[in-house]
Write a protein that holds these residues in place. Structure first.
Motif, PDB file in Angstrom:
ATOM      1  N   LEU A 171       0.850  -1.193   0.000  1.00 17.63           N
ATOM      2  CA  LEU A 171       0.000   0.000   0.000  1.00 17.63           C
ATOM      3  C   LEU A 171       0.881   1.237   0.000  1.00 17.63           C
ATOM      4  CD1 LEU A 171      -2.773   1.405   0.360  1.00 17.63           C
ATOM      5  CD2 LEU A 171      -2.449   1.130   2.832  1.00 17.63           C
ATOM      6  N   VAL A 172       0.605   2.159  -0.918  1.00 17.95           N
ATOM      7  CA  VAL A 172       1.400   3.377  -1.030  1.00 17.95           C
ATOM      8  C   VAL A 172       0.472   4.539  -1.374  1.00 17.95           C
ATOM      9  CG1 VAL A 172       1.920   3.003  -3.474  1.00 17.95           C
ATOM     10  CG2 VAL A 172       3.487   4.369  -2.072  1.00 17.95           C
ATOM     11  N   GLN A 173       0.838   5.722  -0.954  1.00 17.13           N
ATOM     12  CA  GLN A 173       0.047   6.900  -1.295  1.00 17.13           C
ATOM     13  C   GLN A 173       0.345   7.353  -2.720  1.00 17.13           C
ATOM     14  OE1 GLN A 173       0.827   9.871   1.748  1.00 17.13           O
ATOM     15  NE2 GLN A 173      -0.955   9.179   2.922  1.00 17.13           N
ATOM     16  N   ALA A 174      -0.617   8.024  -3.303  1.00 12.86           N
ATOM     17  CA  ALA A 174      -0.417   8.577  -4.634  1.00 12.86           C
ATOM     18  C   ALA A 174       0.839   9.451  -4.659  1.00 12.86           C
ATOM     19  CB  ALA A 174      -1.634   9.383  -5.058  1.00 12.86           C
ATOM     20  N   GLY A 175       1.624   9.297  -5.708  1.00  9.42           N
ATOM     21  CA  GLY A 175       2.883  10.012  -5.830  1.00  9.42           C
ATOM     22  C   GLY A 175       4.076   9.246  -5.297  1.00  9.42           C
ATOM     23  N   GLY A 176       3.823   8.168  -4.598  1.00 15.79           N
ATOM     24  CA  GLY A 176       4.888   7.367  -4.021  1.00 15.79           C
ATOM     25  C   GLY A 176       5.483   6.384  -5.012  1.00 15.79           C
ATOM     26  N   GLY A 228       7.669   6.764 -18.753  1.00 17.35           N
ATOM     27  CA  GLY A 228       8.080   7.925 -17.975  1.00 17.35           C
ATOM     28  C   GLY A 228       7.936   7.759 -16.479  1.00 17.35           C
ATOM     29  N   ARG A 229       7.224   6.711 -16.047  1.00 18.67           N
ATOM     30  CA  ARG A 229       7.025   6.501 -14.604  1.00 18.67           C
ATOM     31  C   ARG A 229       7.601   5.163 -14.132  1.00 18.67           C
ATOM     32  NH1 ARG A 229       1.954   6.035 -12.497  1.00 18.67           N
ATOM     33  NH2 ARG A 229       1.157   5.020 -14.386  1.00 18.67           N
ATOM     34  N   PHE A 230       7.525   4.147 -14.961  1.00 17.87           N
ATOM     35  CA  PHE A 230       7.981   2.806 -14.578  1.00 17.87           C
ATOM     36  C   PHE A 230       9.248   2.450 -15.354  1.00 17.87           C
ATOM     37  CE2 PHE A 230       3.407   1.065 -13.659  1.00 17.87           C
ATOM     38  CZ  PHE A 230       3.226   2.072 -12.737  1.00 17.87           C
ATOM     39  N   THR A 231      10.096   1.641 -14.712  1.00 18.27           N
ATOM     40  CA  THR A 231      11.311   1.152 -15.359  1.00 18.27           C
ATOM     41  C   THR A 231      11.456  -0.334 -15.095  1.00 18.27           C
ATOM     42  OG1 THR A 231      12.409   3.293 -15.054  1.00 18.27           O
ATOM     43  CG2 THR A 231      13.809   1.394 -15.571  1.00 18.27           C
ATOM     44  N   ILE A 232      11.590  -1.101 -16.170  1.00 18.21           N
ATOM     45  CA  ILE A 232      11.835  -2.542 -16.035  1.00 18.21           C
ATOM     46  C   ILE A 232      13.321  -2.802 -16.217  1.00 18.21           C
ATOM     47  CG2 ILE A 232      11.369  -3.028 -18.482  1.00 18.21           C
ATOM     48  CD1 ILE A 232      10.110  -5.701 -17.556  1.00 18.21           C
ATOM     49  N   SER A 233      13.859  -3.711 -15.428  1.00 19.90           N
ATOM     50  CA  SER A 233      15.264  -4.083 -15.534  1.00 19.90           C
ATOM     51  C   SER A 233      15.411  -5.536 -15.109  1.00 19.90           C
ATOM     52  CB  SER A 233      16.134  -3.169 -14.671  1.00 19.90           C
ATOM     53  OG  SER A 233      15.781  -3.286 -13.309  1.00 19.90           O
ATOM     54  N   ARG A 234      16.572  -6.098 -15.391  1.00 21.24           N
ATOM     55  CA  ARG A 234      16.803  -7.491 -15.003  1.00 21.24           C
ATOM     56  C   ARG A 234      18.239  -7.691 -14.574  1.00 21.24           C
ATOM     57  NH1 ARG A 234      15.046 -11.077 -19.795  1.00 21.24           N
ATOM     58  NH2 ARG A 234      15.861 -12.758 -18.473  1.00 21.24           N
ATOM     59  N   GLN A 280      10.476  -0.883 -11.290  1.00 21.67           N
ATOM     60  CA  GLN A 280      10.502   0.305 -10.454  1.00 21.67           C
ATOM     61  C   GLN A 280       9.341   1.186 -10.870  1.00 21.67           C
ATOM     62  OE1 GLN A 280      12.634   1.255  -7.847  1.00 21.67           O
ATOM     63  NE2 GLN A 280      11.159   2.932  -7.613  1.00 21.67           N
ATOM     64  N   MET A 281       8.472   1.489  -9.924  1.00 22.34           N
ATOM     65  CA  MET A 281       7.272   2.282 -10.208  1.00 22.34           C
ATOM     66  C   MET A 281       7.326   3.572  -9.402  1.00 22.34           C
ATOM     67  SD  MET A 281       4.351  -0.692 -10.280  1.00 22.34           S
ATOM     68  CE  MET A 281       4.442  -1.022  -8.515  1.00 22.34           C
ATOM     69  N   ASN A 282       7.361   4.684 -10.100  1.00 18.57           N
ATOM     70  CA  ASN A 282       7.395   6.008  -9.485  1.00 18.57           C
ATOM     71  C   ASN A 282       6.134   6.781  -9.831  1.00 18.57           C
ATOM     72  OD1 ASN A 282      10.022   5.435  -8.562  1.00 18.57           O
ATOM     73  ND2 ASN A 282      10.931   6.258 -10.440  1.00 18.57           N
ATOM     74  N   SER A 283       5.888   7.839  -9.089  1.00 17.65           N
ATOM     75  CA  SER A 283       4.718   8.701  -9.340  1.00 17.65           C
ATOM     76  C   SER A 283       3.441   7.876  -9.474  1.00 17.65           C
ATOM     77  CB  SER A 283       4.943   9.535 -10.613  1.00 17.65           C
ATOM     78  OG  SER A 283       6.127  10.305 -10.508  1.00 17.65           O
ATOM     79  N   GLN A 301       2.448 -15.795  -9.237  1.00 17.05           N
ATOM     80  CA  GLN A 301       1.153 -15.801  -8.544  1.00 17.05           C
ATOM     81  C   GLN A 301       0.594 -14.407  -8.355  1.00 17.05           C
ATOM     82  OE1 GLN A 301       4.008 -15.835  -6.996  1.00 17.05           O
ATOM     83  NE2 GLN A 301       3.738 -14.293  -5.387  1.00 17.05           N
ATOM     84  N   GLY A 302       1.412 -13.388  -8.567  1.00 17.49           N
ATOM     85  CA  GLY A 302       0.955 -12.011  -8.468  1.00 17.49           C
ATOM     86  C   GLY A 302       1.247 -11.377  -7.129  1.00 17.49           C
ATOM     87  N   THR A 303       1.374 -10.054  -7.143  1.00 14.96           N
ATOM     88  CA  THR A 303       1.555  -9.285  -5.918  1.00 14.96           C
ATOM     89  C   THR A 303       0.651  -8.052  -6.000  1.00 14.96           C
ATOM     90  OG1 THR A 303       3.204  -8.267  -4.442  1.00 14.96           O
ATOM     91  CG2 THR A 303       3.556  -7.981  -6.803  1.00 14.96           C
ATOM     92  N   GLN A 304      -0.029  -7.758  -4.901  1.00 12.30           N
ATOM     93  CA  GLN A 304      -1.017  -6.677  -4.887  1.00 12.30           C
ATOM     94  C   GLN A 304      -0.337  -5.330  -4.706  1.00 12.30           C
ATOM     95  OE1 GLN A 304      -4.597  -6.770  -5.100  1.00 12.30           O
ATOM     96  NE2 GLN A 304      -4.310  -4.542  -5.262  1.00 12.30           N
ATOM     97  N   VAL A 305      -0.693  -4.385  -5.546  1.00 12.96           N
ATOM     98  CA  VAL A 305      -0.273  -2.994  -5.397  1.00 12.96           C
ATOM     99  C   VAL A 305      -1.530  -2.151  -5.224  1.00 12.96           C
ATOM    100  CG1 VAL A 305       0.753  -1.006  -6.556  1.00 12.96           C
ATOM    101  CG2 VAL A 305       1.839  -3.269  -6.732  1.00 12.96           C
ATOM    102  N   THR A 306      -1.576  -1.398  -4.134  1.00 10.36           N
ATOM    103  CA  THR A 306      -2.711  -0.526  -3.859  1.00 10.36           C
ATOM    104  C   THR A 306      -2.202   0.891  -3.665  1.00 10.36           C
ATOM    105  OG1 THR A 306      -3.907  -2.343  -2.795  1.00 10.36           O
ATOM    106  CG2 THR A 306      -4.698  -0.104  -2.379  1.00 10.36           C
ATOM    107  N   VAL A 307      -2.743   1.809  -4.447  1.00 15.45           N
ATOM    108  CA  VAL A 307      -2.340   3.209  -4.375  1.00 15.45           C
ATOM    109  C   VAL A 307      -3.525   4.014  -3.865  1.00 15.45           C
ATOM    110  CG1 VAL A 307      -1.366   5.169  -5.608  1.00 15.45           C
ATOM    111  CG2 VAL A 307      -0.807   2.834  -6.332  1.00 15.45           C
ATOM    112  N   SER A 308      -3.338   4.638  -2.718  1.00 17.46           N
ATOM    113  CA  SER A 308      -4.425   5.430  -2.130  1.00 17.46           C
ATOM    114  C   SER A 308      -4.324   6.883  -2.570  1.00 17.46           C
ATOM    115  CB  SER A 308      -4.362   5.337  -0.606  1.00 17.46           C
ATOM    116  OG  SER A 308      -3.163   5.897  -0.129  1.00 17.46           O
ATOM    117  N   SER A 309      -5.482   7.526  -2.665  1.00 14.77           N
ATOM    118  CA  SER A 309      -5.508   8.931  -3.114  1.00 14.77           C
ATOM    119  C   SER A 309      -5.401   9.897  -1.950  1.00 14.77           C
ATOM    120  CB  SER A 309      -6.798   9.199  -3.886  1.00 14.77           C
ATOM    121  OG  SER A 309      -7.908   8.893  -3.074  1.00 14.77           O
TER     122      SER A 309
END
Length: 123
Positions: free
Chosen positions: A11-16, A66-72, A82-85, A115-123
């Motif tokens: 769980l992360v706030q918007a902009g995080g 412009g917000r996410f970056t994939i790397s390996r 990596q997910m920003n903003s 299996q997936g991982t949950q990402v929740t962004v609160s406003s």
């Protein structure tokens, strides 16, 4: 057979920011193109980002540019997102996927899934 395990959601706030990881086991990781998809409740699974086996080529959905970056890291059998903003509309279950061919943008292009991982962004 390839086993994929995602981690790093939360769980992360918007902009995080968050960094997702996907660790692979079972076959030679460096042979596989890797991708991240996401699925929100009531919606279809959608492509987010992909990376070639070498890491030299990356592809992003418009929503991720412009917000996410994939790397390996082939030495450690891990792919990252990596997910920003972050925005509330980024809320979803995030999945990593692998195939032995080139990066594709539809789920049917991929043979193996985590299996997936949950990402929740609160406003």
């Amino acid at each position: 057979q390839v086993q994929l395990v995602e981690s790093g959601g939360g769980l992360v706030q918007a902009g995080g920011s968050l960094r997702l990881s996907c660790t692979a086991s079972g076959r030679t990781f460096s042979n596989y193109a890797m991708a991240w998809f996401r699925q929100a409740p009531g919606k279809e699974r959608e492509f987010v980002a992909g990376i070639s086996w070498s890491g030299y080529s990356t592809t992003y959905a418009d929503s991720a540019k412009g917000r996410f970056t994939i790397s390996r890291d082939n030495a450690n059998n891990t792919v990252y997102l990596q997910m920003n903003s972050l925005k509330p509309e980024d809320t979803a279950v995030y999945y990593c996927a692998a195939n032995l061919r080139r990066v594709g943008v539809v789920p049917s292009n991929y043979d193996y899934w985590g299996q997936g991982t949950q990402v929740t962004v609160s406003s």
